[in-house]
Design a protein around this motif. Structure first.
Motif, mmCIF file in Angstrom:
data_model
loop_
_atom_site.group_PDB
_atom_site.id
_atom_site.type_symbol
_atom_site.label_atom_id
_atom_site.label_comp_id
_atom_site.label_asym_id
_atom_site.label_seq_id
_atom_site.Cartn_x
_atom_site.Cartn_y
_atom_site.Cartn_z
ATOM 1 N N SER A 9 0.767 -1.168 -0.137
ATOM 2 C CA SER A 9 -0.070 0.049 -0.124
ATOM 3 C C SER A 9 0.906 1.273 0.056
ATOM 4 O O SER A 9 0.469 2.271 -0.208
ATOM 5 N N ARG A 10 2.060 1.178 0.540
ATOM 6 C CA ARG A 10 3.036 1.925 0.459
ATOM 7 C C ARG A 10 4.384 1.605 0.717
ATOM 8 O O ARG A 10 4.537 0.472 1.439
ATOM 9 N N ILE A 23 6.852 5.375 -2.792
ATOM 10 C CA ILE A 23 5.514 5.197 -3.516
ATOM 11 C C ILE A 23 4.403 5.418 -2.246
ATOM 12 O O ILE A 23 4.840 4.491 -1.330
ATOM 13 N N ASP A 24 3.465 6.172 -2.378
ATOM 14 C CA ASP A 24 2.746 6.440 -1.376
ATOM 15 C C ASP A 24 1.331 5.947 -1.814
ATOM 16 O O ASP A 24 0.122 6.488 -1.309
ATOM 17 N N GLU A 25 1.017 4.971 -2.663
ATOM 18 C CA GLU A 25 -0.152 4.418 -3.025
ATOM 19 C C GLU A 25 -0.180 3.098 -3.450
ATOM 20 O O GLU A 25 1.315 2.519 -3.415
ATOM 21 N N PRO A 26 -1.074 2.341 -3.567
ATOM 22 C CA PRO A 26 -0.926 0.912 -4.057
ATOM 23 C C PRO A 26 0.006 0.594 -5.288
ATOM 24 O O PRO A 26 -0.322 1.288 -6.214
ATOM 25 N N CYS A 62 -0.229 -3.534 -12.496
ATOM 26 C CA CYS A 62 0.285 -2.346 -12.470
ATOM 27 C C CYS A 62 -0.036 -1.585 -13.885
ATOM 28 O O CYS A 62 -0.457 -0.500 -14.124
ATOM 29 N N ALA A 67 -0.310 1.621 -11.558
ATOM 30 C CA ALA A 67 0.253 1.520 -10.244
ATOM 31 C C ALA A 67 1.861 1.815 -10.112
ATOM 32 O O ALA A 67 2.394 1.245 -11.098
ATOM 33 N N SER A 132 0.526 -5.446 1.459
ATOM 34 C CA SER A 132 -0.819 -5.726 1.562
ATOM 35 C C SER A 132 -1.270 -6.914 0.977
ATOM 36 O O SER A 132 -0.682 -7.426 -0.121
#
Length: 146
Positions: A9-10, A23-26, A62, A67, A132
């Motif tokens: 998730s990060r 990376i600050d998102e999935p 991705c 992603a 995750s």
């Protein structure tokens, strides 16, 4: 080439207390190892496989949801622990071969359209992640058609 692909998730990488990639998102955290027989073609096949793997939420890749990926060099993926108590690194490629292939892998992902963050090749890094799922795969070009 061998990669550990972790759905996150990060994730972030710091060197000497400074964040060098995050990376600050999935997306995916990729730990990448290179062995002497590897070539640019191995990097391309591995990058395409990882970019299109449906391992994100709702079986997305991705590529399908754009992603991000965080790619970190990891020669220890080729550590051999069959004998004794000290790992052997003879199966890992040296820096002269592995650094250019690592850079090629990252740049090839970018040509596919990926947003890629990286660590610093050869540096002592601290990797932080929120796995995750958890969902982690080992992807090895020895098991792919190259």
């Amino acid at each position: 080439m061998k990669a550990i692909a972790q759905r996150v998730s990060r994730a972030s990488v710091t060197v000497s207390g400074e964040t060098v990639g995050a990376i600050d998102e999935p997306g995916l955290l990729i730990l990448l190892g290179v062995t002497p027989p590897d070539t640019a073609r191995h990097a391309e096949v591995l990058a395409e496989k990882i970019w299109n793997l449906r391992m994100l939420e709702d079986e997305q890749s991705c590529a399908s949801i754009n992603a991000p990926l965080l790619v970190v060099s990891q020669f220890t993926l080729y550590g051999d622990v069959r004998k004794g108590r000290r790992p052997s690194w003879t199966k890992a490629a040296g820096r002269a071969q592995s650094e250019p292939l690592y850079e090629y892998f990252v740049n090839y992902l970018r040509t596919l359209g990926a947003h890629v963050e990286t660590g610093v090749f050869g540096a002592e890094m601290e990797v932080s992640l929120v796995n995750s799922g958890p969902f982690t795969l080992i992807v090895d070009t020895d098991e792919l058609a190259v």
